[in-house]
Design an enzyme around this catalytic site. Structure first.
Site, PDB file in Angstrom:
ATOM      1  N   SER A   1       0.793  -1.235   0.000  1.00  0.00           N
ATOM      2  CA  SER A   1       0.000   0.000   0.000  1.00  0.00           C
ATOM      3  C   SER A   1       0.820   1.277   0.000  1.00  0.00           C
ATOM      4  O   SER A   1       0.279   2.356  -0.252  1.00  0.00           O
ATOM      5  CB  SER A   1      -0.935  -0.005   1.215  1.00  0.00           C
ATOM      6  OG  SER A   1      -1.844  -1.077   1.126  1.00  0.00           O
ATOM      7  N   ILE A   2       2.105   1.203   0.313  1.00  0.00           N
ATOM      8  CA  ILE A   2       2.941   2.404   0.267  1.00  0.00           C
ATOM      9  C   ILE A   2       2.955   3.011  -1.126  1.00  0.00           C
ATOM     10  O   ILE A   2       3.158   4.208  -1.299  1.00  0.00           O
ATOM     11  CB  ILE A   2       4.371   2.069   0.737  1.00  0.00           C
ATOM     12  CG1 ILE A   2       4.394   1.926   2.256  1.00  0.00           C
ATOM     13  CG2 ILE A   2       5.368   3.122   0.312  1.00  0.00           C
ATOM     14  CD1 ILE A   2       5.749   1.621   2.826  1.00  0.00           C
TER      15      ILE A   2
END
Length: 601
Positions: A305-306
């Site tokens: 998700s970064i």
């Protein structure tokens, strides 16, 4: 009596001697003798004249010997002049076994072995080796070298050398690296800047006898040229804080390893780079490959998700969405091109800002349908993904971004939320520096920038888009976000969590995670980008907000005051316990279609 008259009898009239001789044979002999004398004369002229220097040199080589004089290797310093690596005087103890008497007992041998910490039998074998030169012990202290000479043992000598010393030990080991016994760089800056640091050795001329014994000191020296110093952008104080934060996070979560990097986004400088486990470069006896790995630069992994803010920045930049555009994510499950994409909890209708706040995979999938594969690929590469960083470190990973021509819709969707693409932690920090630097990517360097102004950069996104992303990242650390534990007292911060499943073979192992967090501080005037990644934390603390975000707080709360960055938030941070969605793993699909890789954050 009258004597008989004498007769002239020719010599060759005698039958025995009457053999014909050829005139050409005698001439040939004379010619050969003449040519030999000429050759000898030419040879003598050559030896005494034009070739004289060669023969003098050959003679000198048989009795003159050059003792090498080592150059002092350049120091490695941090940005404020603190020493990270320095060469200290040492001695090399060596022997000429030819000088060692064969008819006398080596009475000094036990004492020599004790001084050098060697086995007497091993030393005896070296001293009877038969060669003219052999090392007995490298890089002993000058005090030991003095005691060795005091033994006056025939054939045993010492020569001045230098031993590398690293004051920061394991704290800066992966940045500085180390040298071998020959003073050659093996890792880190020691290897990357070998040509600058090493210098040029000199020599000292002496005369030796046939046994290799020095009988005259000619005093004809060629002075060594010392190596140049290297000044890094590293701040030793921030480096210590970063290393301790990573070490604490690994030990607290029972993880396999951890890594962190701190960037000054404005000036493009690496202020800290730390890995755990580490090693002590001053004592490498039990060094392992796992300890040597500079995970910040060499390890590539699926970021999870970064990467969502990068995809979101593209959609905002192309005006496909606004921060308030809404998407229906339903009950947390979406069938998409033969696969199931899931969120950790039902989010229903949410805005693009909330997609980042709650780290919705479904929301990012729907945004990916508004983008062309080529557009996403260009954004990833513009952000530096898929390209090895040019930091001067050997082995820096380029990661992997596949050519967009082969992307299927499901692959484009998973890339939008960080799967199917690999990056290093450094590459992620560099990408986030674009948001912190008002949309401009400046070159990142590990060497101190002596210029007063920031280096020129390249604009990747608009200032407006960068600010929109910063506003979204701030919601992540607030109540309702995936990392409320990332608030830093006195400062406005923002960031993004990433919790990615790890591949085992060709499938994702839902019991192995990489938990990461990349944060920016302070948001009112962004300066620092801090990226933390924890490899395989235990299941109870496997989320980025649990495993990595506290390390970000530990680093930021110390680094910001060290840089004299004033607080920009008078509101006391409120750390809320993560809701149920942030402490439960994504549930796998119960049946076909198959589940796409994913974890919300």
């Amino acid at each position: 009596m009258k004597s008989a008259p004498q007769r002239n009898i020719p010599l060759n009239s005698t039958p025995i001697l009457n053999r014909g001789t050829f005139a050409w044979r005698s001439r040939l002999v004379v010619a050969f003798i003449t040519l030999a004398f000429i050759a000898l004369a030419v040879r003598a002229f050559w030896i005494q004249g034009p070739g004289n220097a060669f023969y003098i040199k050959q003679g000198e080589m048989r009795y003159e010997h050059q003792i090498p004089l080592p150059a002092v290797r350049g120091r490695i310093l941090d940005r404020d002049g603190r020493i990270l690596a320095v060469s200290l005087p040492a001695d090399d103890v060596w022997a000429n076994p030819v000088e060692v008497p064969k008819d006398k007992p080596l009475t000094e041998l036990p004492e020599l072995a004790k001084l050098l910490g060697e086995n007497p039998a091993t030393l005896r074998a070296k001293l009877t080796d038969g060669r003219k030169f052999i090392y007995l012990k490298r890089l002993v202290t000058p005090a030991v070298g003095k005691e060795v000479l005091a033994l006056k043992m025939p054939g045993v000598h010492e020569t001045r050398a230098y031993k590398r010393f690293y004051p920061e030990g394991e704290i800066a080991a992966h940045v500085v690296g180390f040298t071998n016994v020959e003073d050659q760089g093996q890792e880190g800056i020691e290897l990357g800047e070998q040509s600058l640091l090493k210098g040029t050795g000199g020599s000292h001329l002496v005369i030796e006898d046939r046994l290799g014994r020095i009988i005259q000191d000619l005093g004809d020296d060629v002075a060594p040229r010392d190596g140049k110093n290297v000044v890094l952008s590293l701040d030793t104080r921030i480096q210590l804080a970063t290393y301790m934060a990573v070490k604490d996070a690994v030990q607290r979560t029972g993880a396999k390893a951890g890594a962190a990097v701190v960037l000054d986004a404005k000036y493009g400088q690496v202020l800290a780079l730390a890995n755990y486990p580490s090693y002590n470069p001053n004592d490498r006896e039990d060094l392992t490959g796992d300890q040597l790995r500079n995970r910040v630069l060499t390890d590539s992994f699926e970021p999870g998700s970064i990467l969502k803010p990068v995809t979101m920045a593209l959609a905002l930049q192309l005006h496909r969405v606004t921060p308030t555009t809404t998407f229906d994510t339903g009950n947390g499950r979406l069938e998409f091109h033969g696969a199931v994409i899931s969120d950790d909890s039902p989010n229903h209708v949410i805005t693009t800002t909330q997609i980042i706040t709650k780290s919705s995979n479904i929301g990012m999938t729907k945004i990916s349908t508004l983008l062309k594969p080529e557009e996403m690929w260009n954004m990833f590469t513009d952000m530096g993904l898929g390209q090895a960083p040019k930091l001067g470190f050997p082995g820096a990973s380029a990661g992997r971004v596949r050519p967009y021509h082969s992307w299927r819709p499901i692959e484009q969707a998973t890339m939008a939320y960080g799967y199917g693409i690999s990056t290093s932690l450094f590459q992620l920090a560099r990408a986030y520096s674009v948001f912190a630097n008002h949309g401009v990517m400046v070159p990142i360097s590990i060497f101190k920038n002596t210029e007063a102004s920031p280096p020129a950069g390249v604009r990747i996104i608009s200032t407006h888009t960068a600010q929109e992303i910063l506003d979204m990242l701030e919601t992540v650390v607030q109540p309702g976000g995936t990392a409320p534990t990332a608030q830093v007292p006195g400062y406005r911060v923002g960031g993004k969590t990433g919790t990615a499943y790890k591949l085992r073979g060709h499938t994702y192992d839902h019991s192995l995670y990489r938990a990461s967090f990349v944060g920016i501080a302070p948001l009112s005037n962004p300066r620092l980008v801090i990226a933390v990644s924890i490899d395989q934390p235990r299941a109870a603390e496997h989320f980025g907000g649990q495993a990595a975000a506290p390390a970000f707080v530990q680093i930021a709360s110390q680094a910001l005051p060290m840089l004299n960055i004033l607080p920009d938030n008078t509101v006391k941070p409120t750390v809320m316990p993560a809701d149920a969605s942030s402490v439960q793993a994504a549930a796998p699909a119960a049946a076909a279609p198959r589940a796409a890789p994913g974890h919300h954050g």
